[in-house]
Design a protein around this motif. Structure first.
Motif, short mmCIF file in Angstrom:
data_model
loop_
_atom_site.label_atom_id
_atom_site.label_comp_id
_atom_site.label_asym_id
_atom_site.label_seq_id
_atom_site.Cartn_x
_atom_site.Cartn_y
_atom_site.Cartn_z
N ASN A 1 0.80 -1.22 0.00
CA ASN A 1 0.00 0.00 0.00
C ASN A 1 0.84 1.28 0.00
OD1 ASN A 1 -2.84 -0.99 0.19
ND2 ASN A 1 -2.06 -1.98 2.03
N ALA A 2 2.13 1.17 -0.22
CA ALA A 2 2.99 2.35 -0.24
C ALA A 2 2.56 3.31 -1.35
CB ALA A 2 4.45 1.94 -0.45
N SER A 3 2.60 4.59 -1.04
CA SER A 3 2.23 5.61 -2.02
C SER A 3 3.19 5.60 -3.19
CB SER A 3 2.24 6.99 -1.34
OG SER A 3 2.06 8.02 -2.28
N ARG A 4 2.68 5.82 -4.41
CA ARG A 4 3.54 5.88 -5.60
C ARG A 4 4.38 7.16 -5.60
NH1 ARG A 4 1.87 2.90 -10.04
NH2 ARG A 4 3.81 3.64 -10.96
N SER A 5 3.96 8.15 -4.83
CA SER A 5 4.70 9.41 -4.77
C SER A 5 4.46 10.05 -3.41
CB SER A 5 4.25 10.35 -5.89
OG SER A 5 4.92 11.59 -5.84
N LEU A 6 5.51 10.64 -2.82
CA LEU A 6 5.34 11.31 -1.54
C LEU A 6 6.36 12.43 -1.38
CD1 LEU A 6 7.80 10.27 0.52
CD2 LEU A 6 6.34 8.27 0.70
N THR A 7 6.03 13.39 -0.54
CA THR A 7 6.97 14.44 -0.16
C THR A 7 7.51 14.07 1.22
OG1 THR A 7 5.81 16.13 -1.41
CG2 THR A 7 7.26 16.88 0.35
N HIS A 8 8.82 13.94 1.31
CA HIS A 8 9.43 13.42 2.53
C HIS A 8 10.18 14.53 3.26
CE1 HIS A 8 11.84 10.72 5.07
NE2 HIS A 8 10.83 9.87 4.88
N PRO A 9 10.10 14.56 4.60
CA PRO A 9 10.76 15.64 5.35
C PRO A 9 12.28 15.67 5.19
CG PRO A 9 9.80 13.98 6.83
CD PRO A 9 9.28 13.69 5.46
N SER A 10 12.89 14.55 4.80
CA SER A 10 14.34 14.56 4.62
C SER A 10 14.74 15.11 3.24
CB SER A 10 14.91 13.15 4.80
OG SER A 10 14.40 12.28 3.80
N HIS A 11 13.75 15.32 2.37
CA HIS A 11 14.02 15.87 1.04
C HIS A 11 12.80 16.68 0.61
CE1 HIS A 11 16.30 16.02 -2.70
NE2 HIS A 11 15.19 15.78 -3.36
N PRO A 12 12.56 17.82 1.27
CA PRO A 12 11.30 18.54 1.07
C PRO A 12 11.18 19.30 -0.26
CG PRO A 12 12.74 19.76 2.55
CD PRO A 12 13.42 18.44 2.28
N ASP A 13 12.29 19.50 -0.98
CA ASP A 13 12.24 20.33 -2.18
C ASP A 13 11.54 19.65 -3.36
OD1 ASP A 13 13.55 22.32 -0.84
OD2 ASP A 13 15.53 21.79 -1.59
N HIS A 14 11.60 18.33 -3.42
CA HIS A 14 11.01 17.60 -4.55
C HIS A 14 10.27 16.37 -4.06
CE1 HIS A 14 14.86 19.35 -6.34
NE2 HIS A 14 13.89 20.03 -6.92
N PRO A 15 9.21 15.97 -4.76
CA PRO A 15 8.53 14.72 -4.41
C PRO A 15 9.41 13.52 -4.79
CG PRO A 15 7.58 15.64 -6.40
CD PRO A 15 8.55 16.66 -5.87
N LEU A 16 9.21 12.42 -4.09
CA LEU A 16 9.93 11.17 -4.37
C LEU A 16 8.97 10.20 -5.05
CD1 LEU A 16 11.75 10.68 -0.93
CD2 LEU A 16 12.54 11.95 -2.94
N SER A 17 9.45 9.51 -6.06
CA SER A 17 8.65 8.54 -6.79
C SER A 17 9.08 7.12 -6.40
CB SER A 17 8.81 8.71 -8.30
OG SER A 17 8.36 9.99 -8.71
N LEU A 18 8.10 6.24 -6.28
CA LEU A 18 8.38 4.86 -5.90
C LEU A 18 8.69 4.02 -7.14
CD1 LEU A 18 8.46 2.68 -3.66
CD2 LEU A 18 6.03 2.29 -4.12
N PHE A 19 9.86 3.38 -7.15
CA PHE A 19 10.25 2.47 -8.22
C PHE A 19 10.37 1.06 -7.66
CE2 PHE A 19 11.19 4.94 -12.00
CZ PHE A 19 11.19 6.23 -11.50
N PHE B 1 12.34 -2.10 -3.45
CA PHE B 1 11.63 -0.87 -3.76
C PHE B 1 12.46 0.33 -3.33
CE2 PHE B 1 6.92 -2.48 -3.67
CZ PHE B 1 7.25 -3.40 -4.65
N CYS B 2 12.31 1.41 -4.07
CA CYS B 2 13.11 2.61 -3.78
C CYS B 2 12.30 3.86 -4.04
CB CYS B 2 14.36 2.61 -4.67
SG CYS B 2 15.37 4.10 -4.56
N PHE B 3 12.27 4.78 -3.07
CA PHE B 3 11.74 6.11 -3.29
C PHE B 3 12.91 6.97 -3.77
CE2 PHE B 3 7.39 6.36 -2.15
CZ PHE B 3 7.16 5.41 -1.15
N CYS B 4 12.78 7.60 -4.94
CA CYS B 4 13.91 8.37 -5.45
C CYS B 4 13.46 9.69 -6.07
CB CYS B 4 14.71 7.55 -6.45
SG CYS B 4 13.82 7.08 -7.93
N CYS B 5 14.40 10.62 -6.08
CA CYS B 5 14.23 11.92 -6.72
C CYS B 5 15.18 11.96 -7.91
CB CYS B 5 14.54 13.06 -5.76
SG CYS B 5 14.60 14.69 -6.54
N SER B 6 14.64 12.00 -9.12
CA SER B 6 15.48 11.97 -10.32
C SER B 6 16.28 13.27 -10.48
CB SER B 6 14.62 11.73 -11.56
OG SER B 6 13.63 12.73 -11.68
#
Length: 288
Positions: A54-72, A94-99
């Motif tokens: 049930n992990a979100s496909r995209s989220l804004t994380h407090p450790s990287h607030p400038d850009h949303p992270l996408s789930l791959f 699985f990885c949440f990443c900011c391209s």
């Protein structure tokens, strides 16, 4: 038994309140999942914790607030692994990443930080250059009952009945959400020139130079910007000539992500050369 679909796996998954017996490992986080609620495809030995499923496909994380992270569903680097920016340990699931920043998080590290917030929702309406007469409305789920019932009018591949898309009801025009943000130009290793996006294929007959299939005249395509008789389907850009293409939606997203990183590396080399000629230096590093 309930059946469920997940974007990371081609088969339906069964939900179990608990699976006992042999040691099972979650494909998402690589932690044990024996004796816990789990979604499984036993034929493929594919298992997901409830939280990973049930992990979100995209989220804004407090450790990287400038850009949303996408789930791959897997690392986007050629090494097949990534270094988590939170715990500095290697990951292969699985990885949440900011391209933009090459910032990566294990799925469990992302959720262990308190209160991650969902990212900004997509716009309700957009205008596409490939469909200039009317705006397209965002639909979180396609209004079709079965897979393959309709195709995207940008790339020509099927619309997932459970996937988001943009649609113009007036013209019966559909576009994958990912196809509304295609790069204006891309590069392939097997061609010396940049490829430009054509919003409408202007040719009555054009054979894709990757998959050798015909490109429909109402679909977008990429073509050599220097005038070579060289072009391809949108979804064939990341494919090898020996592969059957167009690619499916998930493979396309992963391969386009890698391709865009490679283009950044190319641009970095050009910038470094130009700056070096003027006695300047810039420290930049891209992983790919």
């Amino acid at each position: 038994m309930d059946r469920h679909k997940h974007f990371s796996h081609p088969h339906t998954l069964s939900f179990h309140k608990s699976l006992e017996g042999a040691q099972l490992t979650c494909t998402g986080c690589n932690f044990p999942c024996t004796g816990t609620p789990v979604y499984s495809c036993r034929a493929c030995k594919f298992f997901l914790h409830d939280r990973c499923f049930n992990a979100s496909r995209s989220l804004t994380h407090p450790s990287h607030p400038d850009h949303p992270l996408s789930l791959f569903p897997s690392p986007t680097y050629s090494s097949g692994s990534f270094i988590c920016s939170e715990c500095n340990k290697t990951g292969s699931g699985f990885c949440f990443c900011c391209s933009n920043c090459e910032f990566d998080l294990h799925i469990h590290c992302a959720y262990n930080t308190l209160n991650p917030k969902p990212s900004t929702p997509p716009p309700n309406q957009i205008k596409l250059k490939s469909h200039p007469n009317h705006p397209l409305k965002y639909l979180p789920k396609a209004p079709y009952a079965s897979s393959g019932a309709r195709t995207c009018d940008v790339c020509g591949t099927g619309c997932d009945p459970n996937g988001a898309l943009y649609r113009c009801d007036n013209c019966d025009y559909d576009a994958h959400a990912t196809c509304t943000a295609l790069p204006e130009s891309v590069r392939r290793e097997d061609h010396p020139h940049m490829l430009s996006l054509l919003y409408v294929n202007p040719y009555a007959s054009f054979e894709c130079d990757v998959c050798r299939g015909a490109i429909a005249q109402n679909h977008c395509m990429y073509r050599c910007s220097s005038g070579c008789d060289y072009g391809m389907h949108v979804k064939c850009v990341p494919a090898k000539v020996s592969e059957q293409a167009p690619m499916n939606e998930m493979t396309f997203q992963l391969e386009m992500f890698k391709l865009q990183n490679q283009m950044k590396v190319h641009q970095m080399a050009v910038d470094t050369m130009l700056l070096g000629n003027h006695g300047l230096h810039r420290n930049r590093y891209y992983r790919y």
